[in-house]
Design an enzyme around this catalytic site. Structure first.
Site, PDB file in Angstrom:
ATOM      1  N   GLY A  27      23.539  63.790  -0.106  1.00  0.00           N
ATOM      2  CA  GLY A  27      24.982  63.568  -0.152  1.00  0.00           C
ATOM      3  C   GLY A  27      25.443  62.714  -1.322  1.00  0.00           C
ATOM      4  O   GLY A  27      26.588  62.288  -1.371  1.00  0.00           O
ATOM      5  N   HIS A  42      15.570  63.900  10.772  1.00  0.00           N
ATOM      6  CA  HIS A  42      16.417  63.798   9.573  1.00  0.00           C
ATOM      7  C   HIS A  42      16.615  62.321   9.232  1.00  0.00           C
ATOM      8  O   HIS A  42      16.700  61.483  10.135  1.00  0.00           O
ATOM      9  CB  HIS A  42      17.766  64.482   9.832  1.00  0.00           C
ATOM     10  CG  HIS A  42      18.592  64.601   8.597  1.00  0.00           C
ATOM     11  ND1 HIS A  42      19.338  63.549   8.109  1.00  0.00           N
ATOM     12  CD2 HIS A  42      18.759  65.619   7.723  1.00  0.00           C
ATOM     13  CE1 HIS A  42      19.933  63.929   6.992  1.00  0.00           C
ATOM     14  NE2 HIS A  42      19.601  65.179   6.730  1.00  0.00           N
ATOM     15  N   ASN A  96      22.424  72.594   7.047  1.00  0.00           N
ATOM     16  CA  ASN A  96      22.575  71.521   8.033  1.00  0.00           C
ATOM     17  C   ASN A  96      24.039  71.088   8.001  1.00  0.00           C
ATOM     18  O   ASN A  96      24.454  70.387   7.094  1.00  0.00           O
ATOM     19  CB  ASN A  96      21.635  70.357   7.645  1.00  0.00           C
ATOM     20  CG  ASN A  96      21.838  69.135   8.513  1.00  0.00           C
ATOM     21  OD1 ASN A  96      22.516  69.194   9.532  1.00  0.00           O
ATOM     22  ND2 ASN A  96      21.247  68.015   8.097  1.00  0.00           N
ATOM     23  N   LYS A 108      25.600  69.129   9.934  1.00  0.00           N
ATOM     24  CA  LYS A 108      25.815  67.742  10.400  1.00  0.00           C
ATOM     25  C   LYS A 108      26.992  67.708  11.391  1.00  0.00           C
ATOM     26  O   LYS A 108      27.191  68.667  12.130  1.00  0.00           O
ATOM     27  CB  LYS A 108      25.996  66.797   9.213  1.00  0.00           C
ATOM     28  CG  LYS A 108      24.850  66.954   8.204  1.00  0.00           C
ATOM     29  CD  LYS A 108      24.795  65.898   7.150  1.00  0.00           C
ATOM     30  CE  LYS A 108      23.640  66.193   6.195  1.00  0.00           C
ATOM     31  NZ  LYS A 108      23.428  65.177   5.195  1.00  0.00           N
ATOM     32  N   SER A 156      21.384  67.149  -2.115  1.00  0.00           N
ATOM     33  CA  SER A 156      22.337  67.619  -3.131  1.00  0.00           C
ATOM     34  C   SER A 156      21.936  68.942  -3.785  1.00  0.00           C
ATOM     35  O   SER A 156      22.103  69.125  -4.991  1.00  0.00           O
ATOM     36  CB  SER A 156      22.568  66.532  -4.190  1.00  0.00           C
ATOM     37  OG  SER A 156      23.145  65.384  -3.590  1.00  0.00           O
ATOM     38  N   GLU A 197      13.132  65.407   1.754  1.00  0.00           N
ATOM     39  CA  GLU A 197      14.500  65.012   1.415  1.00  0.00           C
ATOM     40  C   GLU A 197      14.517  63.556   0.967  1.00  0.00           C
ATOM     41  O   GLU A 197      14.561  62.647   1.805  1.00  0.00           O
ATOM     42  CB  GLU A 197      15.409  65.156   2.643  1.00  0.00           C
ATOM     43  CG  GLU A 197      15.525  66.568   3.153  1.00  0.00           C
ATOM     44  CD  GLU A 197      16.842  66.781   3.886  1.00  0.00           C
ATOM     45  OE1 GLU A 197      17.635  67.610   3.423  1.00  0.00           O
ATOM     46  OE2 GLU A 197      17.085  66.098   4.891  1.00  0.00           O
ATOM     47  N   GLU A 232      19.100  60.670   8.463  1.00  0.00           N
ATOM     48  CA  GLU A 232      20.260  60.027   9.114  1.00  0.00           C
ATOM     49  C   GLU A 232      19.903  59.598  10.538  1.00  0.00           C
ATOM     50  O   GLU A 232      20.381  58.569  11.016  1.00  0.00           O
ATOM     51  CB  GLU A 232      21.470  60.979   9.082  1.00  0.00           C
ATOM     52  CG  GLU A 232      22.063  61.032   7.680  1.00  0.00           C
ATOM     53  CD  GLU A 232      22.703  62.366   7.309  1.00  0.00           C
ATOM     54  OE1 GLU A 232      22.998  63.179   8.204  1.00  0.00           O
ATOM     55  OE2 GLU A 232      22.900  62.599   6.102  1.00  0.00           O
TER      56      GLU A 232
HETATM   57  P1  PGA Z   1      23.181  67.229   1.091  1.00  0.00           P
HETATM   58  O1  PGA Z   1      22.411  66.978   2.502  1.00  0.00           O
HETATM   59  O2  PGA Z   1      22.843  68.635   0.665  1.00  0.00           O
HETATM   60  O3  PGA Z   1      24.625  67.061   1.406  1.00  0.00           O
HETATM   61  O4  PGA Z   1      22.652  66.228   0.126  1.00  0.00           O
HETATM   62  C1  PGA Z   1      21.118  67.452   2.707  1.00  0.00           C
HETATM   63  C2  PGA Z   1      20.637  67.044   4.079  1.00  0.00           C
HETATM   64  O5  PGA Z   1      20.961  65.934   4.531  1.00  0.00           O
HETATM   65  O6  PGA Z   1      19.925  67.816   4.756  1.00  0.00           O
END
Ligand code: PGA
Length: 254
Positions: free
Chosen positions: A176, A98, A12, A14, A216, A170, A100
């Site tokens: 992140g 997601h 992803n 983003k 992560s 997640e 976010e």
């Molecule tokens: P990350 O993001 O691997 O940077 O933690 C995962 C995601 O948001 O799908």
């Protein structure tokens, strides 16, 4: 790794990568991953790079995903992108719900379920994201939150559609942040989600659905996470932006 379901690892990206940067990344990934057959590999660039990336990966084992789409098929929805537009670029997967988008765009389970139905109507496979915040985990609300999100966002799917759907667990606190769920926390959450799928659909469907872990994921923790019986792949953010780390995650999971 001997798994019941074929692993699926998706990157992803983003809101990162210009077209030129996206093309450089997939050209490296194509070289690094050319021989991988054991894992379904998906890249999810921003909308603006879908067209060029689609052409660049035509002759490869990489598949294309989008990061969101509208629940509507056409019309007066300024700034939105519908399933039919994604299909023009041979997009096969679409990330929906997601955290976010749940947080910043206030997407609800009801909206996410409409998007999932629209995705299936266009033969796109949704990657449905669920996960608890840190406050919810600390308050022992993890299972309650997952239950609500799974039941709400997968409502109305047929058994056939559910089998073609990927779920991504997640935990919001792991995205992140550099903090990964322990293998135990991930396995427990995945098993819990699979049990809910068995109740909502049936045992066979629940056994077939692939559940990714996200939050992560790095080359160093990928193998351990994906060795868990109910962890069938990964949704990778930060580590998917560099060819070496994304390729290593995939190679370490085989
Ligand atoms: P990350 O993001 O691997 O940077 O933690 C995962 C995601 O948001 O799908």
């Amino acid at each position: 790794m001997n798994k019941e379901r074929k692993l699926i690892v998706a990157g992803n990206w983003k809101m990162n990568k210009t077209v030129a940067e996206a093309l450089a990344l997939v050209s490296d990934l194509k070289l690094e991953l050319a021989n991988v057959k054991e894992v379904d590999i998906v890249v999810c660039p921003p909308f603006t790079a879908l067209c060029e990336v689609s052409k660049a990966i035509l002759d490869s084992n990489l598949r294309l995903g989008a990061q969101n789409m509208s629940e509507n098929n056409a019309g007066a929805y300024t700034g939105e992108i519908c399933a039919g537009m994604l299909k023009e670029f041979s997009v096969r997967y679409v990330i929906l719900g997601h955290s976010e988008r749940r947080q910043y765009q206030k997407e609800s389970d009801a909206l996410i379920s409409k998007k999932a139905l629209a995705a299936h109507a266009a033969s796109l496979k949704p990657i449905m994201c669920v996960g608890e915040t840190l406050a919810e985990r600390v308050a022992s609300q993890t299972e309650k939150v997952l239950e609500t999100q799974v039941r709400g966002s997968l409502a109305g799917l047929s058994k056939e559609q559910m089998e073609e759907t990927i779920v991504a667990y997640e935990p919001v606190w792991a995205i992140g942040s550099g903090k990964t769920a322990t293998t135990r926390q991930a396995q427990d959450a995945h098993a819990f989600i699979r049990q809910r799928l068995a109740e909502m659909f049936d045992e066979t469907v629940a056994r077939r659905v692939r559940i990714q872990y996200g939050g992560s994921v790095k080359p160093a923790n990928a193998r351990e996470l994906m060795s868990q019986p109910d962890v069938d792949g990964a949704l990778v953010g930060g580590a998917a932006l560099e060819p070496r780390s994304f390729a290593e995650i995939i190679k370490n999971s085989i």
